[in-house]
Structures are given as structure tokens and as C-alpha cells.
Design a protein around this motif. Structure first.
Motif, PDB file in Angstrom:
ATOM      1  N   THR A   1      13.251 -10.344  20.656  1.00 13.60           N
ATOM      2  CA  THR A   1      12.914  -9.102  20.034  1.00 13.60           C
ATOM      3  C   THR A   1      12.648  -9.270  18.579  1.00 13.60           C
ATOM      4  OG1 THR A   1      14.750  -8.347  21.623  1.00 13.60           O
ATOM      5  CG2 THR A   1      14.038  -6.798  19.889  1.00 13.60           C
ATOM      6  N   SER A   2      11.296  -8.578  18.250  1.00 18.16           N
ATOM      7  CA  SER A   2      10.851  -8.554  17.172  1.00 18.16           C
ATOM      8  C   SER A   2      11.550  -7.649  16.016  1.00 18.16           C
ATOM      9  CB  SER A   2       9.378  -8.362  16.865  1.00 18.16           C
ATOM     10  OG  SER A   2       9.231  -7.112  17.233  1.00 18.16           O
ATOM     11  N   GLU A   3      12.298  -6.861  16.257  1.00 20.94           N
ATOM     12  CA  GLU A   3      12.813  -5.904  15.370  1.00 20.94           C
ATOM     13  C   GLU A   3      14.182  -6.739  14.684  1.00 20.94           C
ATOM     14  OE1 GLU A   3      15.085  -1.496  15.345  1.00 20.94           O
ATOM     15  OE2 GLU A   3      14.950  -2.517  17.306  1.00 20.94           O
ATOM     16  N   VAL A   4      14.492  -6.288  13.303  1.00 23.42           N
ATOM     17  CA  VAL A   4      15.456  -6.849  12.767  1.00 23.42           C
ATOM     18  C   VAL A   4      16.824  -6.028  12.893  1.00 23.42           C
ATOM     19  CG1 VAL A   4      16.283  -7.678  10.390  1.00 23.42           C
ATOM     20  CG2 VAL A   4      13.799  -8.040  10.978  1.00 23.42           C
ATOM     21  N   THR A   5      17.948  -6.687  13.592  1.00 21.41           N
ATOM     22  CA  THR A   5      19.334  -5.807  13.666  1.00 21.41           C
ATOM     23  C   THR A   5      20.117  -6.834  13.490  1.00 21.41           C
ATOM     24  OG1 THR A   5      19.381  -6.223  16.003  1.00 21.41           O
ATOM     25  CG2 THR A   5      18.212  -4.134  15.531  1.00 21.41           C
ATOM     26  N   TYR A   6      21.453  -6.049  13.312  1.00 21.50           N
ATOM     27  CA  TYR A   6      22.477  -7.027  13.111  1.00 21.50           C
ATOM     28  C   TYR A   6      23.532  -6.780  14.205  1.00 21.50           C
ATOM     29  CZ  TYR A   6      26.783  -9.270  10.967  1.00 21.50           C
ATOM     30  OH  TYR A   6      27.714 -10.205  10.515  1.00 21.50           O
ATOM     31  N   ASP A   7      23.594  -7.760  15.015  1.00 19.09           N
ATOM     32  CA  ASP A   7      24.511  -7.698  16.156  1.00 19.09           C
ATOM     33  C   ASP A   7      24.911  -9.239  16.715  1.00 19.09           C
ATOM     34  OD1 ASP A   7      25.912  -7.503  18.685  1.00 19.09           O
ATOM     35  OD2 ASP A   7      24.468  -6.219  19.708  1.00 19.09           O
ATOM     36  N   PRO A   8      26.094  -9.685  15.879  1.00 14.17           N
ATOM     37  CA  PRO A   8      26.263 -11.273  16.195  1.00 14.17           C
ATOM     38  C   PRO A   8      26.693 -11.854  17.306  1.00 14.17           C
ATOM     39  CG  PRO A   8      27.520 -10.288  14.179  1.00 14.17           C
ATOM     40  CD  PRO A   8      26.718  -9.183  14.942  1.00 14.17           C
ATOM     41  N   ALA A   9      27.117 -10.850  18.288  1.00 11.46           N
ATOM     42  CA  ALA A   9      27.522 -11.115  19.712  1.00 11.46           C
ATOM     43  C   ALA A   9      26.036 -11.343  20.367  1.00 11.46           C
ATOM     44  CB  ALA A   9      28.278 -10.000  20.251  1.00 11.46           C
ATOM     45  N   THR A  10      25.188 -10.482  20.608  1.00 12.54           N
ATOM     46  CA  THR A  10      24.135 -10.638  21.475  1.00 12.54           C
ATOM     47  C   THR A  10      22.794 -11.011  20.803  1.00 12.54           C
ATOM     48  OG1 THR A  10      23.510  -8.479  21.056  1.00 12.54           O
ATOM     49  CG2 THR A  10      24.952  -8.546  22.958  1.00 12.54           C
TER      50      THR A  10
ATOM     51  N   TYR B   1      10.408 -11.165   8.437  1.00  7.58           N
ATOM     52  CA  TYR B   1      11.507 -11.194   7.744  1.00  7.58           C
ATOM     53  C   TYR B   1      12.253 -12.392   7.321  1.00  7.58           C
ATOM     54  CZ  TYR B   1      16.463 -10.147   7.228  1.00  7.58           C
ATOM     55  OH  TYR B   1      17.766  -9.983   6.563  1.00  7.58           O
ATOM     56  N   LYS B   2      11.963 -13.561   8.448  1.00  3.95           N
ATOM     57  CA  LYS B   2      12.370 -14.878   7.947  1.00  3.95           C
ATOM     58  C   LYS B   2      11.635 -15.153   6.647  1.00  3.95           C
ATOM     59  CE  LYS B   2      12.544 -16.974  12.575  1.00  3.95           C
ATOM     60  NZ  LYS B   2      11.747 -18.038  13.578  1.00  3.95           N
ATOM     61  N   MET B   3      10.535 -14.909   6.180  1.00  5.58           N
ATOM     62  CA  MET B   3       9.893 -15.282   4.993  1.00  5.58           C
ATOM     63  C   MET B   3      10.897 -14.616   3.900  1.00  5.58           C
ATOM     64  SD  MET B   3       8.129 -17.696   5.436  1.00  5.58           S
ATOM     65  CE  MET B   3       9.222 -18.169   6.614  1.00  5.58           C
ATOM     66  N   MET B   4      10.995 -13.301   4.430  1.00  4.23           N
ATOM     67  CA  MET B   4      11.698 -12.544   3.192  1.00  4.23           C
ATOM     68  C   MET B   4      13.030 -13.003   2.731  1.00  4.23           C
ATOM     69  SD  MET B   4      12.590  -8.438   3.338  1.00  4.23           S
ATOM     70  CE  MET B   4      13.379  -7.421   2.289  1.00  4.23           C
TER      71      MET B   4
ATOM     72  N   VAL C   1      20.469  -4.666   3.371  1.00  4.33           N
ATOM     73  CA  VAL C   1      19.562  -5.563   3.787  1.00  4.33           C
ATOM     74  C   VAL C   1      18.758  -5.079   4.850  1.00  4.33           C
ATOM     75  CG1 VAL C   1      19.527  -7.998   4.949  1.00  4.33           C
ATOM     76  CG2 VAL C   1      20.903  -7.637   2.815  1.00  4.33           C
ATOM     77  N   LEU C   2      19.627  -4.406   5.947  1.00  2.00           N
ATOM     78  CA  LEU C   2      18.794  -3.775   7.057  1.00  2.00           C
ATOM     79  C   LEU C   2      17.707  -2.859   6.766  1.00  2.00           C
ATOM     80  CD1 LEU C   2      21.742  -3.640   9.808  1.00  2.00           C
ATOM     81  CD2 LEU C   2      19.629  -5.067   9.833  1.00  2.00           C
ATOM     82  N   HIS C   3      18.193  -1.998   5.707  1.00  2.00           N
ATOM     83  CA  HIS C   3      17.480  -0.806   5.267  1.00  2.00           C
ATOM     84  C   HIS C   3      16.093  -1.558   4.654  1.00  2.00           C
ATOM     85  CE1 HIS C   3      16.625   3.245   3.924  1.00  2.00           C
ATOM     86  NE2 HIS C   3      16.181   2.496   2.944  1.00  2.00           N
ATOM     87  N   GLN C   4      16.122  -2.496   3.868  1.00  2.00           N
ATOM     88  CA  GLN C   4      14.940  -3.141   3.419  1.00  2.00           C
ATOM     89  C   GLN C   4      14.146  -3.749   4.386  1.00  2.00           C
ATOM     90  OE1 GLN C   4      16.054  -6.515   0.533  1.00  2.00           O
ATOM     91  NE2 GLN C   4      16.944  -4.901  -0.967  1.00  2.00           N
ATOM     92  N   SER C   5      14.515  -4.214   5.709  1.00  2.00           N
ATOM     93  CA  SER C   5      13.619  -4.789   6.470  1.00  2.00           C
ATOM     94  C   SER C   5      13.189  -3.985   7.647  1.00  2.00           C
ATOM     95  CB  SER C   5      14.829  -5.828   7.250  1.00  2.00           C
ATOM     96  OG  SER C   5      15.734  -5.386   7.933  1.00  2.00           O
ATOM     97  N   ILE C   6      13.320  -2.651   7.338  1.00  2.00           N
ATOM     98  CA  ILE C   6      12.756  -1.675   8.327  1.00  2.00           C
ATOM     99  C   ILE C   6      11.160  -1.676   8.283  1.00  2.00           C
ATOM    100  CG2 ILE C   6      12.351   0.890   8.887  1.00  2.00           C
ATOM    101  CD1 ILE C   6      14.962   1.446   7.604  1.00  2.00           C
ATOM    102  N   GLY C   7      10.795  -1.839   9.611  1.00  2.00           N
ATOM    103  CA  GLY C   7       9.223  -2.179  10.021  1.00  2.00           C
ATOM    104  C   GLY C   7       8.835  -3.645   9.642  1.00  2.00           C
ATOM    105  N   LEU C   8       9.804  -4.525   9.407  1.00  2.00           N
ATOM    106  CA  LEU C   8       9.454  -5.992   9.525  1.00  2.00           C
ATOM    107  C   LEU C   8       9.749  -6.522  10.839  1.00  2.00           C
ATOM    108  CD1 LEU C   8      10.618  -7.498   6.189  1.00  2.00           C
ATOM    109  CD2 LEU C   8       8.103  -6.825   6.854  1.00  2.00           C
TER     110      LEU C   8
END
Length: 329
Positions: free
Chosen positions: A228-237, A271-274, A259-266
Motif C-alpha cells: 500500500t503506498s499511503e502512509v498510515t500508522y497501524d503497527p499490527a497490520t 516518505y522513506k526519503m523524508m 508526522v502523519l499530517h506532514q506526509s499527506i499525499g506522499l
């Protein structure tokens, strides 16, 4: 009168990695500002529980010392010393070992795990090192111990040993409390189900705080994520991406939400480079300072010796009293 006193230690494994820094050292730097009595030890005696070449151990002690100083540990605000320079650690460990039952030590998960890496043989030192940890803490009548999740059971052992000693010999040790790190456990960049570790055979799994910008970029670019290319925070999945978010939050001092707010649209590749960039920025000054400090070996040795002298001044009267209590005097 119980003085609030912090004690913590780090094993000399050379230059620490990102997980050591975010999980422990960064916290140490803050605590030396908040408490008036703070002791930090380079745990060279503990490091013998896993086989080491003497020359490697010598170098590792110096590299670890240079790194913690570069990260902001200030010998004017704390006592930074080498464990083996204060012989009372080992002497007290013997006394406390005589109050500790073997089945309790055999149940500790670290023993089972590390023993497996030693062909299930496991040395006496490996079995009893939690008792030495208890001695490290109690020798200074420490009241607070910053620990990671993996050491909580060992601190519980120290608490139980303190209470056992107090019951047998009269109220003497304060029962030390844990200060738990608020940073999420930093995971391996190659396998986000296990924690980042110095001993990981995969070179790309672990970011060391002295890595060059190129090495950091490479390691983050190759970091394992998912499809999945979207940046989300969900350690379990989504452990891989979530680990990147944790790292990003920890090095910038922002919350997960920010941090998630900063990465919207990436997408994750960008995001890895950020994240890599924020890690490079955080460690650039530290890396330069490590290099400078490593050039002056004698300064590093002197810092540890001076710290040990100060630690002994605290330990000696406490240990004399312990000797009297148990009947050695």
C-alpha cells in the motif's frame, strides 16, 4: 532522607544504533537536567556475558563513551563511569546472589533467549547477570531506573531483592521505580517484527548513529514496507510503515498525528526519503562530535576514571553499611 537518584547503564557494543539512541540515550540526556543525582555506567562487566575479544571490548568501551558524550551526556551533570572500575558492584552482586533463588533466574526470558544463542549451554554469568544488575542499581540506593520494556522483569527482580534484603536485615534499600521510555520500540528496517539490534546479521537492518548520510539514505530506501503506498500508522497490520512513522516522530519530537499530517499525499517511497532526511539532520552534529572525541582516547579514558572516582564516593559508605548489616564487620 531518601535522595532521588537515577541509575542506568549501557552495554559497550561500540557506536549505538538508532534504537539505543531513541529508546535510552535521548532519555538520559533529559534526566540529567531533571535530577540532581544521576549515574550512568558503561557496563563492561555485563558485556562479558556474550563472548568478546579483549581488543574489541577495549575499543567498544571507548566508542560507546564517545557516542554518549556526543549525544549530550554531560559529566558535569552526571557521573559517567565504567562499571568494572567500581569493584563494589561485583562484591554486592555476590551478597545479593546469596538472597536470590535459582528457579527465579531460570524463568527470565532473557536467559532462555540468550542461552539458545550459546548452544543451550549458558554460562553462570549469563544466568546471574540480572543479580549484577540489581547490585548496580542498589549499590547507590538508586530510586529511579530508566528502562526499556525488555528490562522490566529484571528491574522487578531488583525490587524483590531490595525488599528481601530489607526484610532480613532491616529497612535499608529504597525500592527502585521504573522510568519507562515513552518512545515506541524501534524495529529492524529489514524485518519490522523484531527490534533493531546491533547484532543483526543484515547490514541494512540497523541504522547506527555515526552512519554517513549515504548509508542512512540507502538503509531507508531499502526498508521493508508493504504494497500500500499511503502512509498510515497501524503497527499490527502495517509494521514496516508504522516503524518509519515512529522513527520520524521520535527524531523530530513531533507526535504520530503531526508526522502523519506532514506526509499527506506522499507515497511510501517518497516518505522513506523524508524520514531518512530527518534522521540525517538529527545525527549530523552528533556524528561530527563522535569523530572528534574518538581522536582523543586519553580524554575518554579520563572521563570514565573521574566518573568512577565520584561513583566510588557514593558507593563506599553505602557498601560499608551493607558489610556491617550482613555481619562482615
Amino acid at each position: 532522607v531518601v535522595v532521588d537518584r537515577i541509575f542506568s547503564g549501557i552495554q559497550p557494543t561500540g557506536t549505538p544504533h538508532l534504537g539505543n539512541y531513541l529508546g535510552a540515550i535521548q532519555n538520559w540526556v533529559n534526566l540529567q537536567e531533571e535530577y540532581s543525582s544521576v549515574l550512568y555506567s558503561i557496563m563492561d562487566m555485563h558485556s562479558l556475558t556474550m563472548p568478546k575479544e579483549p581488543a574489541v571490548l577495549r575499543q567498544n568501551i571507548l566508542d560507546t563513551t564517545a557516542a554518549v558524550l556526543a549525544c549530550g551526556i554531560d559529566p558535569k551533570k552526571c557521573f559517567l563511569f565504567r562499571q568494572s572500575l567500581v569493584p563494589e558492584h561485583a562484591e554486592l552482586a555476590w551478597i545479593l546472589g546469596c538472597l536470590t533463588n535459582v528457579p527465579r533466574l531460570l524463568r527470565l526470558p532473557q536467559w532462555k533467549m540468550k542461552r539458545a544463542s550459546q548452544n543451550n549451554e549458558g554460562t553462570v554469568g549469563l544466568l546471574t547477570y540480572p543479580v549484577l544488575q540489581a547490585a548496580d542499581i542498589l549499590l547507590y540506593k538508586s530510586t529511579h531506573v530508566p528502562v526499556g520494556e525488555d528490562q522490566v522483569l529484571h528491574l522487578e527482580l531488583a525490587q524483590d531483592i531490595a525488599q528481601h534484603f530489607n526484610k532480613k536485615y532491616g529497612e535499608f534499600f529504597p525500592v527502585p521505580k521504573a522510568i519507562l521510555s515513552t518512545t515506541k520500540k524501534i524495529k529492524s528496517l529489514r524485518d519490522p517484527t523484531v527490534k533493531m539490534s546491533k547484532s543483526d546479521p543484515q547490514k541494512l537492518a540497523t541504522v547506527n548513529i555515526a552512519d554517513s548520510p549515504d548509508e542512512i539514505v540507502l538503509k531507508f530506501r531499502k526498508a521493508v514496507t508493504d504494497f500500500t503506498s499511503e502512509v498510515t500508522y497501524d503497527p499490527a497490520t502495517r509494521p514496516g510503515v508504522s516503524n518509519l512513522v515512529s522513527i520520524h516522530a521520535a527524531v523530530t519530537g513531533l507526535s504520530i498525528q503531526e508526522v502523519l499530517h506532514q506526509s499527506i499525499g506522499l507515497d511510501t517511497a517518497h516518505y522513506k526519503m523524508m524520514v531518512a532526511e530527518s534522521v540525517i539532520q538529527k545525527f549530523a552534529p552528533i556524528r561530527n562530535e563522535i569523530k572528534k572525541l574518538q581522536e582523543d582516547k586519553f580524554h575518554l579514558i579520563k572521563v570514565l576514571e573521574d566518573g568512577a572516582e565520584k561513583a566510588k564516593e557514593v558507593a563506599a559508605p553505602i557498601y560499608q553499611e551493607i558489610r556491617r548489616l550482613v555481619g562482615f564487620q
